[in-house]
Design a protein around this motif. Structure first.
Motif, PDB file in Angstrom:
ATOM      1  N   LEU A  97       0.853  -1.190   0.000  1.00  0.00           N
ATOM      2  CA  LEU A  97       0.000   0.000   0.000  1.00  0.00           C
ATOM      3  C   LEU A  97       0.886   1.237   0.000  1.00  0.00           C
ATOM      4  N   SER A  98       0.482   2.229  -0.763  1.00  0.00           N
ATOM      5  CA  SER A  98       1.144   3.533  -0.690  1.00  0.00           C
ATOM      6  C   SER A  98       0.078   4.604  -0.903  1.00  0.00           C
ATOM      7  N   ILE A  99       0.334   5.763  -0.351  1.00  0.00           N
ATOM      8  CA  ILE A  99      -0.657   6.834  -0.458  1.00  0.00           C
ATOM      9  C   ILE A  99       0.050   8.182  -0.503  1.00  0.00           C
ATOM     10  N   GLU A 100      -0.568   9.102  -1.219  1.00  0.00           N
ATOM     11  CA  GLU A 100      -0.088  10.477  -1.318  1.00  0.00           C
ATOM     12  C   GLU A 100      -1.220  11.375  -0.838  1.00  0.00           C
ATOM     13  N   TYR A 101      -0.925  12.226   0.127  1.00  0.00           N
ATOM     14  CA  TYR A 101      -1.913  13.142   0.681  1.00  0.00           C
ATOM     15  C   TYR A 101      -1.721  14.507   0.020  1.00  0.00           C
ATOM     16  N   THR A 102      -2.784  15.027  -0.580  1.00  0.00           N
ATOM     17  CA  THR A 102      -2.653  16.265  -1.349  1.00  0.00           C
ATOM     18  C   THR A 102      -3.368  17.464  -0.736  1.00  0.00           C
ATOM     19  N   LYS A 103      -4.270  17.205   0.199  1.00  0.00           N
ATOM     20  CA  LYS A 103      -5.044  18.287   0.808  1.00  0.00           C
ATOM     21  C   LYS A 103      -5.553  17.810   2.159  1.00  0.00           C
ATOM     22  N   LYS A 104      -5.697  18.724   3.108  1.00  0.00           N
ATOM     23  CA  LYS A 104      -6.267  18.374   4.403  1.00  0.00           C
ATOM     24  C   LYS A 104      -7.679  17.820   4.168  1.00  0.00           C
ATOM     25  N   ALA A 105      -7.967  16.681   4.753  1.00  0.00           N
ATOM     26  CA  ALA A 105      -9.243  15.993   4.507  1.00  0.00           C
ATOM     27  C   ALA A 105     -10.256  16.341   5.586  1.00  0.00           C
ATOM     28  N   ARG A 106     -11.318  17.007   5.156  1.00  0.00           N
ATOM     29  CA  ARG A 106     -12.408  17.350   6.076  1.00  0.00           C
ATOM     30  C   ARG A 106     -13.732  17.088   5.383  1.00  0.00           C
ATOM     31  N   GLY A 107     -14.747  16.790   6.183  1.00  0.00           N
ATOM     32  CA  GLY A 107     -16.063  16.491   5.634  1.00  0.00           C
ATOM     33  C   GLY A 107     -16.136  15.055   5.151  1.00  0.00           C
TER      34      GLY A 107
END
Length: 154
Positions: A97-107
């Motif tokens: 598994l790999s992941i890239e976070y691009t924006k603060k996650a809300r909602g």
């Protein structure tokens, strides 16, 4: 023999609150996935879409959805999309598994996954499947890749 996940999904669509019941059953069968309380929205061979609500239990100290809650949802939809088309004489296990976070996650977050068509399984092979997570505005908050090893049942 038909695909069990897809068959169950199809049957549950015919009953009131079928999506909710299906999601609840998945959460019981796979307790760690159930911890983020995913709500399955759609499944078809090679495609899945699910959501998680923004709630305290999935938040981090920055009041956004925790990185691992996002990864959990991303991995979940890759597994649904892939297993919804897996032949009954095949098996699969996640190997990376790999992941890239691009924006603060809300909602509320929605994860979608579309993967290549699986035909006959004659030997083990790896399949890399991408999942995209978006927020309510449709902005991408993270992109994940899951590596699945699929092969014939032994």
């Amino acid at each position: 023999m038909a695909n069990q996940i897809l068959d169950l999904w199809t049957k549950m669509q015919k009953v009131p609150a079928g999506k909710w019941l299906f999601s609840k059953m998945i959460g019981i069968k796979v307790p760690y996935t159930g911890s983020v309380k995913p709500r399955v929205q759609e499944i078809r061979p090679g495609y899945a879409r699910a959501q998680i609500r923004d709630r305290r239990a999935v938040r981090n100290h920055l009041r956004s959805i925790h990185a691992l809650a996002q990864m959990n949802l991303a991995e979940f939809v890759t597994g649904l999309a892939m297993t919804a088309q897996l032949p009954p004489d095949a098996r699969a296990i996640i190997t990376g598994l790999s992941i890239e976070y691009t924006k603060k996650a809300r909602g509320t977050l929605t994860a979608t996954c579309e993967c290549e068509k699986i035909t006959r399984i004659t030997a083990d092979r790896e399949m890399i499947i991408e999942s995209i997570l978006t927020d309510e505005a449709g902005d991408v908050v993270s992109k994940a890749k899951a590596t699945w090893r699929i092969g014939p049942k032994r």
